[in-house]
Each structure stands twice: as C-alpha cells, then as structure tokens.
Design a protein around this motif. Structure first.
Motif, PDB file in Angstrom:
ATOM      1  N   ASN A 112       0.829  -1.213   0.000  1.00 18.70           N
ATOM      2  CA  ASN A 112       0.000   0.000   0.000  1.00 18.70           C
ATOM      3  C   ASN A 112       0.861   1.261   0.000  1.00 18.70           C
ATOM      4  N   ASN A 113       2.155   1.100  -0.290  1.00 20.20           N
ATOM      5  CA  ASN A 113       3.118   2.203  -0.239  1.00 20.20           C
ATOM      6  C   ASN A 113       3.021   2.959   1.086  1.00 20.20           C
ATOM      7  N   ALA A 114       2.787   2.207   2.156  1.00 22.05           N
ATOM      8  CA  ALA A 114       2.683   2.780   3.496  1.00 22.05           C
ATOM      9  C   ALA A 114       4.009   3.410   3.908  1.00 22.05           C
ATOM     10  N   THR A 115       3.920   4.536   4.554  1.00 18.40           N
ATOM     11  CA  THR A 115       5.109   5.216   5.082  1.00 18.40           C
ATOM     12  C   THR A 115       4.866   5.538   6.548  1.00 18.40           C
ATOM     13  N   GLY A 116       5.926   5.649   7.276  1.00 18.90           N
ATOM     14  CA  GLY A 116       5.806   5.996   8.687  1.00 18.90           C
ATOM     15  C   GLY A 116       6.090   7.469   8.904  1.00 18.90           C
ATOM     16  N   PHE A 117       5.605   7.976  10.011  1.00 19.07           N
ATOM     17  CA  PHE A 117       5.928   9.334  10.424  1.00 19.07           C
ATOM     18  C   PHE A 117       6.683   9.218  11.739  1.00 19.07           C
ATOM     19  N   MET A 118       7.931   9.637  11.718  1.00 19.92           N
ATOM     20  CA  MET A 118       8.792   9.539  12.894  1.00 19.92           C
ATOM     21  C   MET A 118       8.943   8.082  13.340  1.00 19.92           C
ATOM     22  N   GLY A 119       9.004   7.184  12.391  1.00 25.80           N
ATOM     23  CA  GLY A 119       9.167   5.774  12.688  1.00 25.80           C
ATOM     24  C   GLY A 119       8.760   4.929  11.494  1.00 25.80           C
ATOM     25  N   PRO A 120       8.772   3.632  11.668  1.00 23.06           N
ATOM     26  CA  PRO A 120       8.442   2.733  10.555  1.00 23.06           C
ATOM     27  C   PRO A 120       6.955   2.778  10.216  1.00 23.06           C
ATOM     28  N   PRO A 121       6.592   2.273   9.042  1.00 25.53           N
ATOM     29  CA  PRO A 121       5.173   2.194   8.680  1.00 25.53           C
ATOM     30  C   PRO A 121       4.396   1.326   9.663  1.00 25.53           C
ATOM     31  N   LYS A 122       3.116   1.567   9.757  1.00 26.55           N
ATOM     32  CA  LYS A 122       2.230   0.838  10.673  1.00 26.55           C
ATOM     33  C   LYS A 122       1.502  -0.287   9.930  1.00 26.55           C
ATOM     34  N   TRP A 123       1.207  -1.357  10.648  1.00 23.74           N
ATOM     35  CA  TRP A 123       0.463  -2.495  10.119  1.00 23.74           C
ATOM     36  C   TRP A 123      -0.836  -2.043   9.455  1.00 23.74           C
ATOM     37  N   ASP A 124      -1.593  -1.186  10.133  1.00 18.29           N
ATOM     38  CA  ASP A 124      -2.893  -0.761   9.604  1.00 18.29           C
ATOM     39  C   ASP A 124      -2.778  -0.056   8.261  1.00 18.29           C
ATOM     40  N   ASP A 125      -1.646   0.593   8.005  1.00 18.56           N
ATOM     41  CA  ASP A 125      -1.446   1.277   6.729  1.00 18.56           C
ATOM     42  C   ASP A 125      -0.961   0.326   5.630  1.00 18.56           C
ATOM     43  N   ALA A 126      -0.289  -0.748   6.010  1.00 15.65           N
ATOM     44  CA  ALA A 126       0.314  -1.660   5.037  1.00 15.65           C
ATOM     45  C   ALA A 126      -0.525  -2.905   4.766  1.00 15.65           C
ATOM     46  N   LYS A 127      -1.461  -3.224   5.626  1.00 19.48           N
ATOM     47  CA  LYS A 127      -2.187  -4.502   5.509  1.00 19.48           C
ATOM     48  C   LYS A 127      -3.136  -4.503   4.315  1.00 19.48           C
ATOM     49  N   PHE A 128      -3.410  -5.717   3.841  1.00 23.77           N
ATOM     50  CA  PHE A 128      -4.378  -5.935   2.772  1.00 23.77           C
ATOM     51  C   PHE A 128      -5.018  -7.303   2.973  1.00 23.77           C
ATOM     52  N   GLN A 129      -6.191  -7.472   2.392  1.00 21.53           N
ATOM     53  CA  GLN A 129      -6.915  -8.741   2.469  1.00 21.53           C
ATOM     54  C   GLN A 129      -6.532  -9.610   1.280  1.00 21.53           C
ATOM     55  N   LEU A 130      -6.258 -10.867   1.551  1.00 30.74           N
ATOM     56  CA  LEU A 130      -5.983 -11.836   0.496  1.00 30.74           C
ATOM     57  C   LEU A 130      -7.205 -12.726   0.351  1.00 30.74           C
ATOM     58  N   THR A 131      -7.963 -12.524  -0.741  1.00 32.31           N
ATOM     59  CA  THR A 131      -9.157 -13.320  -1.007  1.00 32.31           C
ATOM     60  C   THR A 131      -9.114 -13.935  -2.404  1.00 32.31           C
ATOM     61  N   ASN A 133      -5.828 -14.579  -5.852  1.00 29.46           N
ATOM     62  CA  ASN A 133      -4.433 -14.337  -6.226  1.00 29.46           C
ATOM     63  C   ASN A 133      -4.214 -12.851  -6.339  1.00 29.46           C
ATOM     64  N   LYS A 134      -3.075 -12.383  -5.840  1.00 31.26           N
ATOM     65  CA  LYS A 134      -2.859 -10.925  -5.751  1.00 31.26           C
ATOM     66  C   LYS A 134      -1.469 -10.565  -6.250  1.00 31.26           C
ATOM     67  N   SER A 135      -1.402  -9.415  -6.895  1.00 30.38           N
ATOM     68  CA  SER A 135      -0.130  -8.843  -7.316  1.00 30.38           C
ATOM     69  C   SER A 135       0.040  -7.508  -6.589  1.00 30.38           C
ATOM     70  N   VAL A 136       1.194  -7.327  -5.964  1.00 31.73           N
ATOM     71  CA  VAL A 136       1.471  -6.120  -5.181  1.00 31.73           C
ATOM     72  C   VAL A 136       2.670  -5.420  -5.803  1.00 31.73           C
ATOM     73  N   LEU A 137       2.495  -4.146  -6.155  1.00 33.33           N
ATOM     74  CA  LEU A 137       3.598  -3.337  -6.670  1.00 33.33           C
ATOM     75  C   LEU A 137       4.040  -2.410  -5.567  1.00 33.33           C
ATOM     76  N   ILE A 138       5.347  -2.451  -5.251  1.00 34.31           N
ATOM     77  CA  ILE A 138       5.871  -1.618  -4.168  1.00 34.31           C
ATOM     78  C   ILE A 138       6.854  -0.616  -4.736  1.00 34.31           C
ATOM     79  N   SER A 139       6.648   0.630  -4.342  1.00 37.71           N
ATOM     80  CA  SER A 139       7.564   1.711  -4.715  1.00 37.71           C
ATOM     81  C   SER A 139       8.603   1.874  -3.633  1.00 37.71           C
ATOM     82  N   LEU A 140       9.837   2.029  -4.039  1.00 40.17           N
ATOM     83  CA  LEU A 140      10.918   2.216  -3.063  1.00 40.17           C
ATOM     84  C   LEU A 140      10.963   3.663  -2.611  1.00 40.17           C
ATOM     85  N   LYS A 141      11.373   3.855  -1.366  1.00 40.48           N
ATOM     86  CA  LYS A 141      11.488   5.210  -0.779  1.00 40.48           C
ATOM     87  C   LYS A 141      12.950   5.536  -0.595  1.00 40.48           C
TER      88      LYS A 141
END
Length: 141
Positions: A112-131, A133-141
C-alpha cells in the motif's frame, strides 16, 4: 444395526474434518521496480500479524535484481490479512543500513506504499486482504 451407526458416525466425522481443514489458498506476487541499481539484493518479507509486523516474518525471500527490478511469488498462502515490507540491501551486508538518527539510508518500501511518520510504517497502513491471487507493486522510498 450398531455397526451401521458406528460407520455412519465415523464417516460424518471424517467428512467434517475434511471440510474444516479445507481452506482457500492463493498466490501473492510482489513486484519491485526502479531500484537505484542492480547491486546487492532485495529482501522481501510477508507478515500475517500486526504484532509481528516488521519483526517476525511469515514468509521471506532474498532476490537478485535485473534491470533494477525483481519479483517474487509466495504460493499457497491461506486467505487472510497480510502486509509486505522490502528493502534494497545495495551494499550486500545483510541488513537495512540507517544513518546516525536511525533513518534508513537504503531504499525500502511496504505494501500500500505505506510510510511511517517519525518511525516505521504501521500495520494498519500496510495490511491488505488476500481473497484471491494478488499482485502487489511496491515503490521504493
């Protein structure tokens, strides 16, 4: 008669056990593009709990880069909630390097291209449901 009842009960218990253990499994493909270079390796981790996020991986792989890109597929993953984190170990020392303040000096990213503020990204921002087959594209920071 008693034998017929016993066989019927055993058959029903067996069928119930099969139905309970049957579960939908899917594949998750993680794609990473536009790394800074082909140097080093990409560390890719899949997490299945909030409490273990960024600490205890469910599945993980280390991938070589080609044309500043890579991908990995985790197969037969049970339906559920997941998150992905990656980092580009460009100097190939086996860890995510950070500066004096603890800020990563190598590229990293999360689902989800989750980023953290003053720390690492949070689970709630990065999580997704697997229901499915899924393809995830991640952008590097």
């Amino acid at each position: 008669m008693y034998t017929l009842i016993k066989i019927t009960i055993i058959t029903l218990i067996s069928l119930f056990s099969i139905l309970v253990s049957a579960q939908n499994n899917f594949d998750i493909t993680i794609n990473v593009k536009d790394a800074n270079s082909n140097n080093g390796k990409m560390y890719i981790a899949l997490y299945n709990t909030a409490s273990g996020f960024l600490e205890k991986t469910y599945k993980a792989d280390i991938i070589e880069l080609k044309n500043t890109s890579c991908s990995v597929t985790f197969k037969d993953i049970p339906e559920g909630t997941y998150a992905v984190s990656i980092f580009h170990d460009e100097n190939n020392n086996g860890k995510l390097d950070t500066n004096f303040f603890g800020i990563p000096s190598e590229d990293y990213g999360c689902s989800n291209n989750a980023t953290g503020f003053m720390g690492p990204p949070k689970w709630d921002d990065a999580k997704f449901q697997l229901t499915e087959n899924k393809s995830v594209l991640i952008s590097l920071k």
